[in-house]
Design a protein around this motif. Structure first.
Motif, PDB file in Angstrom:
ATOM      1  N   THR A 105      38.395  30.624   0.030  1.00 56.04           N
ATOM      2  CA  THR A 105      38.994  31.857   0.546  1.00 56.04           C
ATOM      3  C   THR A 105      37.876  32.856   0.810  1.00 56.04           C
ATOM      4  N   VAL A 106      37.805  33.348   2.053  1.00 57.33           N
ATOM      5  CA  VAL A 106      36.746  34.281   2.433  1.00 57.33           C
ATOM      6  C   VAL A 106      37.371  35.506   3.099  1.00 57.33           C
ATOM      7  N   ILE A 107      37.129  36.677   2.522  1.00 55.67           N
ATOM      8  CA  ILE A 107      37.526  37.931   3.154  1.00 55.67           C
ATOM      9  C   ILE A 107      36.417  38.291   4.148  1.00 55.67           C
ATOM     10  N   VAL A 108      36.763  38.341   5.433  1.00 53.99           N
ATOM     11  CA  VAL A 108      35.775  38.597   6.480  1.00 53.99           C
ATOM     12  C   VAL A 108      35.992  40.007   7.025  1.00 53.99           C
ATOM     13  N   VAL A 109      34.998  40.870   6.835  1.00 55.25           N
ATOM     14  CA  VAL A 109      35.079  42.265   7.268  1.00 55.25           C
ATOM     15  C   VAL A 109      34.446  42.355   8.658  1.00 55.25           C
ATOM     16  N   LEU A 110      35.288  42.321   9.693  1.00 50.13           N
ATOM     17  CA  LEU A 110      34.834  42.232  11.075  1.00 50.13           C
ATOM     18  C   LEU A 110      34.534  43.613  11.658  1.00 50.13           C
ATOM     19  N   SER A 111      33.345  43.770  12.192  1.00 51.87           N
ATOM     20  CA  SER A 111      32.930  45.024  12.817  1.00 51.87           C
ATOM     21  C   SER A 111      31.988  44.689  13.969  1.00 51.87           C
ATOM     22  N   ARG A 112      31.656  45.675  14.780  1.00 56.60           N
ATOM     23  CA  ARG A 112      30.698  45.457  15.869  1.00 56.60           C
ATOM     24  C   ARG A 112      29.342  44.966  15.339  1.00 56.60           C
ATOM     25  N   PRO A 113      28.761  45.654  14.317  1.00 54.16           N
ATOM     26  CA  PRO A 113      27.485  45.160  13.778  1.00 54.16           C
ATOM     27  C   PRO A 113      27.595  43.739  13.206  1.00 54.16           C
ATOM     28  N   TYR A 114      28.733  43.412  12.604  1.00 58.43           N
ATOM     29  CA  TYR A 114      28.933  42.062  12.047  1.00 58.43           C
ATOM     30  C   TYR A 114      28.834  41.023  13.159  1.00 58.43           C
TER      31      TYR A 114
ATOM     32  N   VAL B 199      39.751  44.198   9.960  1.00 62.67           N
ATOM     33  CA  VAL B 199      39.184  44.725  11.197  1.00 62.67           C
ATOM     34  C   VAL B 199      38.740  46.168  10.954  1.00 62.67           C
ATOM     35  N   VAL B 200      37.433  46.382  10.906  1.00 60.92           N
ATOM     36  CA  VAL B 200      36.903  47.720  10.646  1.00 60.92           C
ATOM     37  C   VAL B 200      37.193  48.657  11.805  1.00 60.92           C
ATOM     38  N   ASP B 201      37.027  48.139  13.025  1.00 60.79           N
ATOM     39  CA  ASP B 201      37.162  48.969  14.219  1.00 60.79           C
ATOM     40  C   ASP B 201      37.965  48.188  15.258  1.00 60.79           C
ATOM     41  N   ASP B 202      39.116  48.726  15.670  1.00 58.52           N
ATOM     42  CA  ASP B 202      39.978  48.033  16.631  1.00 58.52           C
ATOM     43  C   ASP B 202      39.300  47.804  17.976  1.00 58.52           C
ATOM     44  N   THR B 203      38.209  48.510  18.263  1.00 60.55           N
ATOM     45  CA  THR B 203      37.547  48.330  19.554  1.00 60.55           C
ATOM     46  C   THR B 203      36.856  46.974  19.670  1.00 60.55           C
ATOM     47  N   ILE B 204      36.748  46.230  18.576  1.00 62.08           N
ATOM     48  CA  ILE B 204      36.156  44.887  18.690  1.00 62.08           C
ATOM     49  C   ILE B 204      37.075  43.957  19.473  1.00 62.08           C
TER      50      ILE B 204
ATOM     51  N   ASP C 236      38.365  44.912  22.313  1.00 64.00           N
ATOM     52  CA  ASP C 236      38.245  45.373  23.693  1.00 64.00           C
ATOM     53  C   ASP C 236      37.490  44.347  24.544  1.00 64.00           C
ATOM     54  N   ASP C 237      37.982  44.098  25.766  1.00 67.62           N
ATOM     55  CA  ASP C 237      37.346  43.111  26.640  1.00 67.62           C
ATOM     56  C   ASP C 237      35.931  43.509  27.028  1.00 67.62           C
ATOM     57  N   ASN C 238      35.698  44.800  27.178  1.00 65.96           N
ATOM     58  CA  ASN C 238      34.344  45.249  27.525  1.00 65.96           C
ATOM     59  C   ASN C 238      33.359  44.959  26.400  1.00 65.96           C
ATOM     60  N   PHE C 239      33.820  45.067  25.160  1.00 64.73           N
ATOM     61  CA  PHE C 239      32.937  44.715  24.046  1.00 64.73           C
ATOM     62  C   PHE C 239      32.643  43.223  24.051  1.00 64.73           C
ATOM     63  N   TYR C 240      33.626  42.420  24.425  1.00 59.78           N
ATOM     64  CA  TYR C 240      33.401  40.971  24.516  1.00 59.78           C
ATOM     65  C   TYR C 240      32.326  40.656  25.552  1.00 59.78           C
ATOM     66  N   VAL C 241      32.334  41.377  26.657  1.00 59.80           N
ATOM     67  CA  VAL C 241      31.289  41.207  27.669  1.00 59.80           C
ATOM     68  C   VAL C 241      29.917  41.511  27.056  1.00 59.80           C
ATOM     69  N   GLU C 242      29.835  42.611  26.307  1.00 58.11           N
ATOM     70  CA  GLU C 242      28.583  42.980  25.638  1.00 58.11           C
ATOM     71  C   GLU C 242      28.152  41.902  24.644  1.00 58.11           C
TER      72      GLU C 242
END
Length: 241
Positions: A113-122, A149-154, A156-162
């Motif tokens: 079991t792994v709690i994954v704290v997802l963010s842009r820097p991650y 999910v730390v930030d809901d903007t992760i 975002d499709d534009n972030f996926y492009v980045e």
């Protein structure tokens, strides 16, 4: 509830750290009323599970980035888990000075079991994505991950492009390094080749990671922390059985 209503606000306001630690937060008014009525005195399935000793393979791992926001919330999460008697492994406390950090990261990749704290820097971090790619390369990864999910903007499709551009550049640069080392001495290229394989694995999983983040029913950081991670605690006990 008649006369009892006038005491309800005062009762809820009186909840301090010790009480929150004991009950892991109040999700709604019905939970508060149960406590007022004394219904919490009956043992729940969760409390029965708490009485069972934890096995060595039942510990919880936390995968996160060291950037400020994530680090602070992980400290808070650790406090909640500790007060609930739930064992967890965290690099800051379980990977001491001089220890091999890659061995610890491999343990996270294999964790039940792994709690994954997802963010842009991650999602931009080589070490974090090494952990995540190791988890997600297994078919049962959805049963092992508890996402935050730390930030809901992760999403975002534009972030996926980045993100795709970021890892494509890393892959291209590492390919150049490998080629230069092979020209000098092929035997000396092995460490760089291993790093390239890890980057290629991350790059190949970006589509899977994007789909998971977009569609996983994962609450954001504020929603989870306001209830002292109640959903995560409940899911841990549910999976434990």
């Amino acid at each position: 509830m008649g006369e009892m209503y006038k005491y309800l606000n005062r009762y809820i306001i009186g909840f301090e750290d010790k009480y929150y630690a004991a009950y892991s937060g109040i999700g709604d008014i019905s939970e508060a009323m149960q406590i007022v009525n004394g219904e919490h005195l009956a043992k729940t399935e969760e409390e029965k599970s708490e009485e069972k000793p934890w096995g060595e393979d039942e510990g919880i791992y936390i995968s996160y980035n060291w950037e400020g926001h994530s680090a602070h919330i992980v400290d808070y999460l650790g406090f909640v888990l500790e007060n609930r008697g739930i064992p967890f492994k965290l690099d800051k406390k379980d990977c001491p000075y001089t220890a091999n950090i890659k061995e610890f990261m491999n343990a996270i990749r294999a964790g039940k079991t792994v709690i994954v704290v997802l963010s842009r820097p991650y999602l931009r971090s080589k070490n974090c994505m090494y952990e995540l790619s190791g988890i997600m390369e297994n078919v049962d990864y959805k049963d092992r991950m508890l996402p935050v999910v730390v930030d809901d903007t992760i999403r975002d499709d534009n972030f996926y492009v980045e993100l795709v551009r970021h890892w494509k550049e890393k892959k291209d640069k590492q390919t150049e390094i490998v080629e230069k080392l092979r020209d000098i001495d092929p035997d000396m290229a092995e460490p760089a080749e291993m790093k390239l394989k890890e980057i290629e694995k991350v790059y190949g999983l970006l589509k899977v990671i994007k789909e998971y983040i977009d569609w996983a029913n994962a609450d954001n950081l504020e929603a989870l922390s306001s209830t002292q991670f109640k959903k995560i605690i409940d899911e841990i006990y549910k999976r434990r059985g």
